[in-house]
Design a protein around this motif. Structure first.
Motif, PDB file in Angstrom:
ATOM      1  N   TRP A  35     -81.556 -27.905  47.764  1.00 42.70           N
ATOM      2  CA  TRP A  35     -82.837 -26.617  48.129  1.00 42.70           C
ATOM      3  C   TRP A  35     -83.770 -26.761  47.022  1.00 42.70           C
ATOM      4  N   CYS A  51     -88.639 -26.890  48.955  1.00 41.68           N
ATOM      5  CA  CYS A  51     -89.216 -25.707  48.219  1.00 41.68           C
ATOM      6  C   CYS A  51     -90.946 -26.162  48.084  1.00 41.68           C
ATOM      7  N   SER A 108     -93.405 -24.075  42.498  1.00 41.79           N
ATOM      8  CA  SER A 108     -92.894 -23.171  43.026  1.00 41.79           C
ATOM      9  C   SER A 108     -92.467 -22.703  42.332  1.00 41.79           C
ATOM     10  N   VAL A 109     -91.455 -23.094  41.282  1.00 44.07           N
ATOM     11  CA  VAL A 109     -90.323 -22.591  40.973  1.00 44.07           C
ATOM     12  C   VAL A 109     -89.635 -22.672  39.526  1.00 44.07           C
ATOM     13  N   GLU A 144     -85.163 -10.953  38.938  1.00 40.92           N
ATOM     14  CA  GLU A 144     -85.526 -10.717  40.381  1.00 40.92           C
ATOM     15  C   GLU A 144     -86.678  -9.634  40.327  1.00 40.92           C
ATOM     16  N   VAL A 188     -90.413 -14.758  42.055  1.00 46.90           N
ATOM     17  CA  VAL A 188     -90.640 -15.976  41.975  1.00 46.90           C
ATOM     18  C   VAL A 188     -89.446 -16.298  42.860  1.00 46.90           C
ATOM     19  N   ARG A 189     -89.857 -17.519  43.263  1.00 53.08           N
ATOM     20  CA  ARG A 189     -88.842 -18.648  43.027  1.00 53.08           C
ATOM     21  C   ARG A 189     -88.222 -19.224  42.016  1.00 53.08           C
ATOM     22  N   LEU A 219     -79.522 -12.926  46.070  1.00 49.10           N
ATOM     23  CA  LEU A 219     -81.600 -13.941  45.424  1.00 49.10           C
ATOM     24  C   LEU A 219     -81.193 -15.327  45.939  1.00 49.10           C
ATOM     25  N   GLY A 222     -81.362 -17.955  48.628  1.00 51.35           N
ATOM     26  CA  GLY A 222     -82.492 -18.800  48.946  1.00 51.35           C
ATOM     27  C   GLY A 222     -84.489 -18.426  47.712  1.00 51.35           C
ATOM     28  N   ARG A 223     -83.725 -17.414  47.661  1.00 54.05           N
ATOM     29  CA  ARG A 223     -84.815 -17.263  46.407  1.00 54.05           C
ATOM     30  C   ARG A 223     -84.871 -18.328  44.740  1.00 54.05           C
ATOM     31  N   GLY A 224     -83.562 -17.659  44.673  1.00 52.26           N
ATOM     32  CA  GLY A 224     -83.577 -18.439  44.045  1.00 52.26           C
ATOM     33  C   GLY A 224     -81.573 -19.284  43.573  1.00 52.26           C
TER      34      GLY A 224
END
Ligand code: UDP
Length: 472
Positions: free
Chosen positions: A270, A274, A278-279, A303, A307-308, A336, A338-340
């Motif tokens: 994952w 990214c 960005s995480v 949420e 942000v990731r 969440l 995909g984003r988290g």
């Protein structure tokens, strides 16, 4: 008493880690270094803590172990031998129980054909300094924590009567004369109760560290040189070794002696997808379990932040889960996706932090986590809760300007809107100045462990000192 004649045989050193992961792992990293320098080493552990030592033993089969049964204590359930199963409040009982190991260690020492010339033990096991004196060997106190913290803690014990009645303590002797609210003082001091025999053992143990022949810190000169200098003046000698970040001194030790779980593969897959930096990585160390309300607020904050993120959630016992501790709100993972990413249990923290996609770290500011964040060049969003964490956060956020405050307190439920705002701003242009300082600190940390760097020099100094010792 020990003398300073050089011996041909490599010196034998007994290493005694404290059974909490944040304490054990860095001392094992140091042991790895000592072993690379040909010292004869015995590690003292107990049966249930042996698995943490095993990876090091596989790397260095020449390291011996002294496995002693964990002493019983009325407040420690049978089979429990590590603070991770009890949380921070378990420290008092674990330290008190550990003092019962003095006799078996003495018996082992007396029956050994080549007994150790020195013992390096975690500062929570300060009672071993009395033992070292009794055995006529040198004692070295290992601090998996800041010199700043050691200065504060020593002051607290040295001025117990006056400090314990204050709401705010001014540490006028320390560099920059910091002030701390009572609730931000080290937990091990705050929990002290004169009438409690365990507390007496803990106090005696921590105070006994001042008898140590040498002091070893997982820290580095350009991080807190002022406080290291202060301690040298306090102790009246130069045997204060700052050898951190210890895990960087040697070959990569990313998993820090802990199994990488199956889910870790997915994590890196994952992360690979990214963009750079960005995480946000979220983790509160090896002990802390957030309560239900905290879990909900944090989930909500993450949420809303947009942000990731990777959120490491320590899992509790069946009872704790039933009470909502460490329980991620229903549907969060799916919503969440995909984003988290939520990792339940143990995460390969060092490896995750060092991934190019990770740039921020919401942390409780345990000293190891702080160092690992610094090394990664991650900007830390501090949520200190207990133990030494308020002191660590002060150093990072206020003194070095390389992190920002996100929340504070062990039971505090953050306002999710505010948390989302701090996260969002830190990860935007608004946080650029602090992020730059975090990267500068990373550069200094890497410098310290390079050839000619302060930490490598101190490690060499320590090894030289150990090599001078011989048994009488
Ligand atoms: N750690 C880890 N994975 C986890 C949780 C913690 O590798 O899921 C490691 C972390 O990298 C650090 C140590 O455990 O080296 C925690 O030490 P720290 O001083 O940060 O906090 P403590 O656990 O003592 O509160």
């Amino acid at each position: 008493m020990t003398t300073t004649t050089t011996t041909k045989q490599p010196p034998h050193v007994l290493v005694f880690p404290y059974p909490a992961l944040g304490h054990t792992l860095p001392l094992l990293d140091l042991t790895h270094q000592l072993s690379l320098h040909n010292l004869t080493i015995t590690i003292l552990t107990t049966p249930k803590n042996l698995p943490t030592v095993s990876p090091l033993l596989s790397t260095h089969p020449q390291i011996h172990t002294l496995v002693l049964p964990f002493p019983s204590h009325p407040l420690i359930p049978a089979g429990v031998e590590n603070v991770k199963e009890l949380g921070n409040s378990g420290n008092l009982a674990i330290i008190a129980a550990s003092t019962k190991l003095s006799e078996p260690i003495t018996l082992w020492f007396k029956s050994h054909t080549n007994p150790p010339v020195a013992i390096i033990s975690d500062f929570f096991l300060g009672w071993t300094q009395h033992l070292a004196q009794h055995l006529n060997i040198r004692g070295f106190a290992f601090y998996p924590s800041a010199a700043f913290f050691a200065g504060i803690l020593n002051y607290c014990w040295g001025n117990l009567e006056s400090v314990k009645v204050l709401d705010v303590v001014d540490f006028v002797d320390l560099p920059r004369s910091p002030s701390f609210k009572e609730e931000h003082l080290p937990s091990v001091f705050r929990k002290y109760r004169e009438s409690d025999p365990d507390c007496q053992l803990v106090k005696d143990s921590l105070v006994a560290n001042k008898l140590s022949y040498g002091f070893i810190f997982n820290s580095f000169e350009s991080l807190e040189g002022e406080y290291l200098g202060f301690l040298k003046r306090e102790f009246g000698h130069e045997r204060v070794y700052a050898v951190g970040p210890i895990n960087l001194l040697g070959p990569e030790s990313t998993d820090r002696g802990n199994p990488v779980t199956d889910s870790s593969g997915n994590v890196f897959k994952w992360l690979d997808g990214c963009p750079d930096e960005s995480v946000l990585y979220v983790c509160f160390g090896s002990q802390k379990l957030l309560n239900k309300k905290q879990m909900e607020a944090l989930a909500d904050g993450l949420e809303k932040s947009m942000v990731r993120f990777i959120w490491v959630v320590k899992t509790g016992t069946a009872q704790q889960v039933e009470d909502g501790y460490g329980v991620v709100p229903d549907g969060f993972d799916e919503r969440l996706a995909g984003r988290g990413l939520v990792i339940r249990g143990w995460a390969p923290q060092v490896k995750i932090l060092s991934h190019r996609a990770v740039g921020w770290f919401l942390s409780h500011c345990g000293w190891n986590s702080m160092l690992e964040g610094i090394v990664a060049g991650a900007m830390i969003l501090a949520w200190p809760m207990e133990a030494d964490q308020f002191i660590d956060a002060r150093l990072l956020v206020e003194e070095l300007g390389a992190g920002v405050g996100a929340c504070e307190g062990t039971a505090t439920v953050p306002d999710s809107e505010e948390l989302a705002k701090v996260i969002g701003e830190s990860m935007s242009e608004k946080g650029a100045g602090v992020k730059m300082k975090a990267k500068e600190l990373r550069r200094k940390a890497l410098e310290a462990v390079k050839e000619g760097g302060s930490s490598l020099n101190d490690l060499n100094g320590l090894i030289e000192e150990l090599c001078k010792l011989k048994i009488q």
